[in-house]
Design a protein around this motif. Structure first.
Motif, PDB file in Angstrom:
ATOM      1  N   ARG A 173       0.816  -1.215   0.000  1.00 58.45           N
ATOM      2  CA  ARG A 173       0.000   0.000   0.000  1.00 58.45           C
ATOM      3  C   ARG A 173       0.853   1.270   0.000  1.00 58.45           C
ATOM      4  O   ARG A 173       0.543   2.234  -0.717  1.00 58.45           O
ATOM      5  N   LEU A 174       1.898   1.313   0.810  1.00 56.02           N
ATOM      6  CA  LEU A 174       2.711   2.526   0.872  1.00 56.02           C
ATOM      7  C   LEU A 174       3.419   2.780  -0.456  1.00 56.02           C
ATOM      8  O   LEU A 174       3.438   3.901  -0.959  1.00 56.02           O
ATOM      9  N   THR A 175       3.988   1.726  -1.037  1.00 54.91           N
ATOM     10  CA  THR A 175       4.636   1.887  -2.340  1.00 54.91           C
ATOM     11  C   THR A 175       3.634   2.342  -3.393  1.00 54.91           C
ATOM     12  O   THR A 175       3.953   3.193  -4.239  1.00 54.91           O
ATOM     13  N   ALA A 176       2.430   1.818  -3.350  1.00 52.35           N
ATOM     14  CA  ALA A 176       1.402   2.249  -4.308  1.00 52.35           C
ATOM     15  C   ALA A 176       1.144   3.740  -4.173  1.00 52.35           C
ATOM     16  O   ALA A 176       1.046   4.459  -5.180  1.00 52.35           O
ATOM     17  N   GLY A 177       1.019   4.240  -2.949  1.00 50.76           N
ATOM     18  CA  GLY A 177       0.777   5.661  -2.753  1.00 50.76           C
ATOM     19  C   GLY A 177       1.915   6.515  -3.264  1.00 50.76           C
ATOM     20  O   GLY A 177       1.698   7.551  -3.922  1.00 50.76           O
ATOM     21  N   ILE A 178       3.143   6.102  -2.992  1.00 53.39           N
ATOM     22  CA  ILE A 178       4.303   6.860  -3.456  1.00 53.39           C
ATOM     23  C   ILE A 178       4.422   6.787  -4.969  1.00 53.39           C
ATOM     24  O   ILE A 178       4.918   7.720  -5.615  1.00 53.39           O
ATOM     25  N   ASN A 179       3.949   5.696  -5.561  1.00 46.02           N
ATOM     26  CA  ASN A 179       4.010   5.573  -7.022  1.00 46.02           C
ATOM     27  C   ASN A 179       3.156   6.610  -7.742  1.00 46.02           C
ATOM     28  O   ASN A 179       3.388   6.886  -8.928  1.00 46.02           O
ATOM     29  N   TYR A 180       2.171   7.184  -7.063  1.00 42.98           N
ATOM     30  CA  TYR A 180       1.448   8.301  -7.666  1.00 42.98           C
ATOM     31  C   TYR A 180       2.424   9.413  -8.036  1.00 42.98           C
ATOM     32  O   TYR A 180       2.285  10.053  -9.083  1.00 42.98           O
ATOM     33  N   TYR A 181       3.385   9.652  -7.182  1.00 39.80           N
ATOM     34  CA  TYR A 181       4.382  10.697  -7.434  1.00 39.80           C
ATOM     35  C   TYR A 181       5.441  10.227  -8.425  1.00 39.80           C
ATOM     36  O   TYR A 181       5.833  10.984  -9.328  1.00 39.80           O
ATOM     37  N   ARG A 182       5.886   8.994  -8.259  1.00 37.61           N
ATOM     38  CA  ARG A 182       6.942   8.480  -9.144  1.00 37.61           C
ATOM     39  C   ARG A 182       6.496   8.408 -10.601  1.00 37.61           C
ATOM     40  O   ARG A 182       7.298   8.594 -11.518  1.00 37.61           O
ATOM     41  N   ALA A 183       5.223   8.125 -10.810  1.00 35.92           N
ATOM     42  CA  ALA A 183       4.730   7.934 -12.177  1.00 35.92           C
ATOM     43  C   ALA A 183       4.383   9.246 -12.869  1.00 35.92           C
ATOM     44  O   ALA A 183       4.136   9.244 -14.078  1.00 35.92           O
ATOM     45  N   ASN A 184       4.380  10.353 -12.124  1.00 32.08           N
ATOM     46  CA  ASN A 184       3.894  11.612 -12.699  1.00 32.08           C
ATOM     47  C   ASN A 184       4.799  12.813 -12.422  1.00 32.08           C
ATOM     48  O   ASN A 184       4.321  13.901 -12.070  1.00 32.08           O
ATOM     49  N   PRO A 185       6.112  12.680 -12.596  1.00 31.97           N
ATOM     50  CA  PRO A 185       6.987  13.828 -12.350  1.00 31.97           C
ATOM     51  C   PRO A 185       6.745  14.982 -13.313  1.00 31.97           C
ATOM     52  O   PRO A 185       7.078  16.136 -13.013  1.00 31.97           O
ATOM     53  N   ASP A 186       6.137  14.694 -14.462  1.00 31.86           N
ATOM     54  CA  ASP A 186       5.866  15.733 -15.446  1.00 31.86           C
ATOM     55  C   ASP A 186       4.847  16.755 -14.960  1.00 31.86           C
ATOM     56  O   ASP A 186       4.721  17.839 -15.551  1.00 31.86           O
ATOM     57  N   LEU A 187       4.132  16.461 -13.882  1.00 34.76           N
ATOM     58  CA  LEU A 187       3.190  17.449 -13.343  1.00 34.76           C
ATOM     59  C   LEU A 187       3.913  18.676 -12.796  1.00 34.76           C
ATOM     60  O   LEU A 187       3.281  19.713 -12.587  1.00 34.76           O
ATOM     61  N   LEU A 188       5.215  18.562 -12.586  1.00 37.25           N
ATOM     62  CA  LEU A 188       5.991  19.700 -12.100  1.00 37.25           C
ATOM     63  C   LEU A 188       6.403  20.633 -13.228  1.00 37.25           C
ATOM     64  O   LEU A 188       6.897  21.729 -12.967  1.00 37.25           O
ATOM     65  N   LEU A 189       6.183  20.232 -14.467  1.00 38.38           N
ATOM     66  CA  LEU A 189       6.557  21.069 -15.604  1.00 38.38           C
ATOM     67  C   LEU A 189       5.551  22.207 -15.766  1.00 38.38           C
ATOM     68  O   LEU A 189       4.341  21.973 -15.791  1.00 38.38           O
ATOM     69  N   PRO A 190       6.027  23.452 -15.902  1.00 36.62           N
ATOM     70  CA  PRO A 190       5.128  24.615 -15.938  1.00 36.62           C
ATOM     71  C   PRO A 190       4.505  24.858 -17.304  1.00 36.62           C
ATOM     72  O   PRO A 190       4.662  25.918 -17.917  1.00 36.62           O
ATOM     73  N   VAL A 191       3.773  23.884 -17.818  1.00 37.89           N
ATOM     74  CA  VAL A 191       3.129  24.014 -19.127  1.00 37.89           C
ATOM     75  C   VAL A 191       1.649  24.324 -18.930  1.00 37.89           C
ATOM     76  O   VAL A 191       1.059  24.018 -17.894  1.00 37.89           O
ATOM     77  N   ASN A 192       1.048  24.939 -19.937  1.00 41.76           N
ATOM     78  CA  ASN A 192      -0.384  25.241 -19.886  1.00 41.76           C
ATOM     79  C   ASN A 192      -1.168  23.970 -20.186  1.00 41.76           C
ATOM     80  O   ASN A 192      -1.074  23.406 -21.270  1.00 41.76           O
ATOM     81  N   ARG A 193      -1.956  23.537 -19.213  1.00 37.19           N
ATOM     82  CA  ARG A 193      -2.693  22.282 -19.350  1.00 37.19           C
ATOM     83  C   ARG A 193      -4.152  22.483 -19.744  1.00 37.19           C
ATOM     84  O   ARG A 193      -4.922  21.527 -19.749  1.00 37.19           O
ATOM     85  N   GLY A 194      -4.531  23.722 -20.062  1.00 39.69           N
ATOM     86  CA  GLY A 194      -5.855  23.951 -20.606  1.00 39.69           C
ATOM     87  C   GLY A 194      -6.829  24.560 -19.619  1.00 39.69           C
ATOM     88  O   GLY A 194      -6.528  24.750 -18.438  1.00 39.69           O
ATOM     89  N   ASP A 195      -8.026  24.875 -20.138  1.00 40.53           N
ATOM     90  CA  ASP A 195      -9.056  25.547 -19.356  1.00 40.53           C
ATOM     91  C   ASP A 195     -10.092  24.554 -18.841  1.00 40.53           C
ATOM     92  O   ASP A 195     -10.417  23.561 -19.503  1.00 40.53           O
ATOM     93  N   ALA A 196     -10.601  24.857 -17.662  1.00 41.71           N
ATOM     94  CA  ALA A 196     -11.695  24.073 -17.081  1.00 41.71           C
ATOM     95  C   ALA A 196     -13.013  24.647 -17.571  1.00 41.71           C
ATOM     96  O   ALA A 196     -13.329  25.810 -17.302  1.00 41.71           O
ATOM     97  N   LEU A 197     -13.792  23.837 -18.280  1.00 39.82           N
ATOM     98  CA  LEU A 197     -15.042  24.291 -18.880  1.00 39.82           C
ATOM     99  C   LEU A 197     -16.249  23.864 -18.057  1.00 39.82           C
ATOM    100  O   LEU A 197     -17.295  23.506 -18.602  1.00 39.82           O
ATOM    101  N   VAL A 198     -16.068  23.885 -16.728  1.00 40.73           N
ATOM    102  CA  VAL A 198     -17.160  23.645 -15.788  1.00 40.73           C
ATOM    103  C   VAL A 198     -16.995  24.647 -14.648  1.00 40.73           C
ATOM    104  O   VAL A 198     -15.897  25.168 -14.426  1.00 40.73           O
ATOM    105  N   PRO A 199     -18.066  24.945 -13.889  1.00 30.44           N
ATOM    106  CA  PRO A 199     -17.912  25.817 -12.721  1.00 30.44           C
ATOM    107  C   PRO A 199     -16.989  25.169 -11.694  1.00 30.44           C
ATOM    108  O   PRO A 199     -17.091  23.969 -11.426  1.00 30.44           O
ATOM    109  N   VAL A 200     -16.088  25.973 -11.128  1.00 35.19           N
ATOM    110  CA  VAL A 200     -15.103  25.461 -10.170  1.00 35.19           C
ATOM    111  C   VAL A 200     -15.140  26.290  -8.894  1.00 35.19           C
ATOM    112  O   VAL A 200     -15.225  27.522  -8.942  1.00 35.19           O
ATOM    113  N   TYR A 201     -15.056  25.605  -7.782  1.00 29.95           N
ATOM    114  CA  TYR A 201     -15.004  26.238  -6.462  1.00 29.95           C
ATOM    115  C   TYR A 201     -13.729  25.779  -5.776  1.00 29.95           C
ATOM    116  O   TYR A 201     -13.540  24.588  -5.510  1.00 29.95           O
ATOM    117  N   GLY A 202     -12.825  26.705  -5.490  1.00 34.56           N
ATOM    118  CA  GLY A 202     -11.580  26.378  -4.824  1.00 34.56           C
ATOM    119  C   GLY A 202     -11.646  26.690  -3.339  1.00 34.56           C
ATOM    120  O   GLY A 202     -12.145  27.753  -2.954  1.00 34.56           O
TER     121      GLY A 202
END
Length: 283
Positions: free
Chosen positions: A192-221
């Motif tokens: 289980r712990l390795t699975a959770g950490i693999n979320y990060y290991r598998a997606n290092p590209d999320l740290l890249l400052p690229v434009n990922r597009g617009d949200a076309l639904v109402p959003v509440y932050g």
């Protein structure tokens, strides 16, 4: 602190794996997606409130988490697979559209789902984590707060550090004594712990400052001032990428795990926002 929840669950086959899914209540569906190192239990205060308000609440244990299957390859945890899990879950439950709520990694997945499948989301509530472009471009302070995302890229060492002293490492990182019994119980199961950490290991590209597009639904932050992992700007700057409406609330003196630290406040915000956004389809 309770270690289990008494909610009704079911096993649902999606995208080649089986998820453990809480499915409570009747009415218009609300989908709740948790993050790391959580399970559906992070929503234990929201589920009864939403059901009481007349919603059908769906809260899966995401792949690798809780009582769901644990894919072994780290690449199984690529964001594309996590988004495909959500789409397949809605298909399996015969739901065309939902109100969506995500926290932590659940918010990351929810943003990606909104960007790819806006027609399936009536509205989206992002807890803690802002638009992925804003997170990646949030600056030096955010990089410092998110140092662990780089440490998690290493093999075996993160697991060893977090498990050290009966998960004292995780307690120091997470900073939530209230949730430690939940985390320790869930992550003591092999893999289980390795699975959770693999979320990060598998997606290092999320740290890249690229434009990922617009949200076309109402959003509440919703962001909380005592969040030690995320700066406010990565949430507030999300407005520029939300073309169908944006709302924002800051919770003062509340930490990252707002759903259990300030459940009454979070429930009030959710119920107020969700009731104003009626889905465009029937179920």
């Amino acid at each position: 602190m309770e270690l289990t929840t008494a909610f009704a669950s079911r096993r649902v086959c999606v995208n080649g794996i089986t998820l453990n899914v809480i499915d409570e209540g009747q009415g218009e569906p609300v989908l709740l997606l948790h993050g790391f190192p959580d399970t559906h239990a992070i929503w234990r205060h929201q589920i009864p409130a939403l059901v009481k308000a007349g919603y059908r609440v769906i809260a899966p244990d995401l792949r690798g988490c809780g009582q769901s299957d644990i894919p072994r390859s780290k690449w199984s945890y690529r964001l594309t697979n996590l988004v495909a899990d959500v789409a397949a879950l809605l298909d399996a439950l015969e739901l065309r559209q939902v109100r969506l709520v995500g926290h932590d990694w659940g918010a990351v997945i929810s943003w990606a789902f909104v960007l790819r499948h806006p027609e399936r989301v009536a509205c989206y509530v992002a807890l803690s984590v802002g638009h992925p472009t804003c997170y990646a471009r949030a600056g030096l302070l955010q990089k410092l707060k998110g140092y662990y995302t780089l440490v998690f890229q290493l093999p075996w060492l993160p697991e060893w550090l977090l498990k050290l002293g009966n998960f004292k490492g995780l307690a120091l990182l997470g900073g939530s004594p209230q949730e430690m019994p939940q985390w320790r119980k869930a992550l003591s199961e092999p893999g289980r712990l390795t699975a959770g950490i693999n979320y990060y290991r598998a997606n290092p590209d999320l740290l890249l400052p690229v434009n990922r597009g617009d949200a076309l639904v109402p959003v509440y932050g919703v962001w909380s001032t005592d969040d030690h992992f995320l700066v406010e700007s990565q949430m507030t700057r999300s407005q520029r990428y939300c073309k169908r409406g944006w709302s924002y609330t800051r919770l003062d003196n509340v930490g990252h795990w707002m759903t259990v630290e300030a459940p009454e406040a979070v429930n009030a915000l959710l119920l107020s926002y969700l009731e104003r956004h009626v889905p465009s389809s029937t179920y």
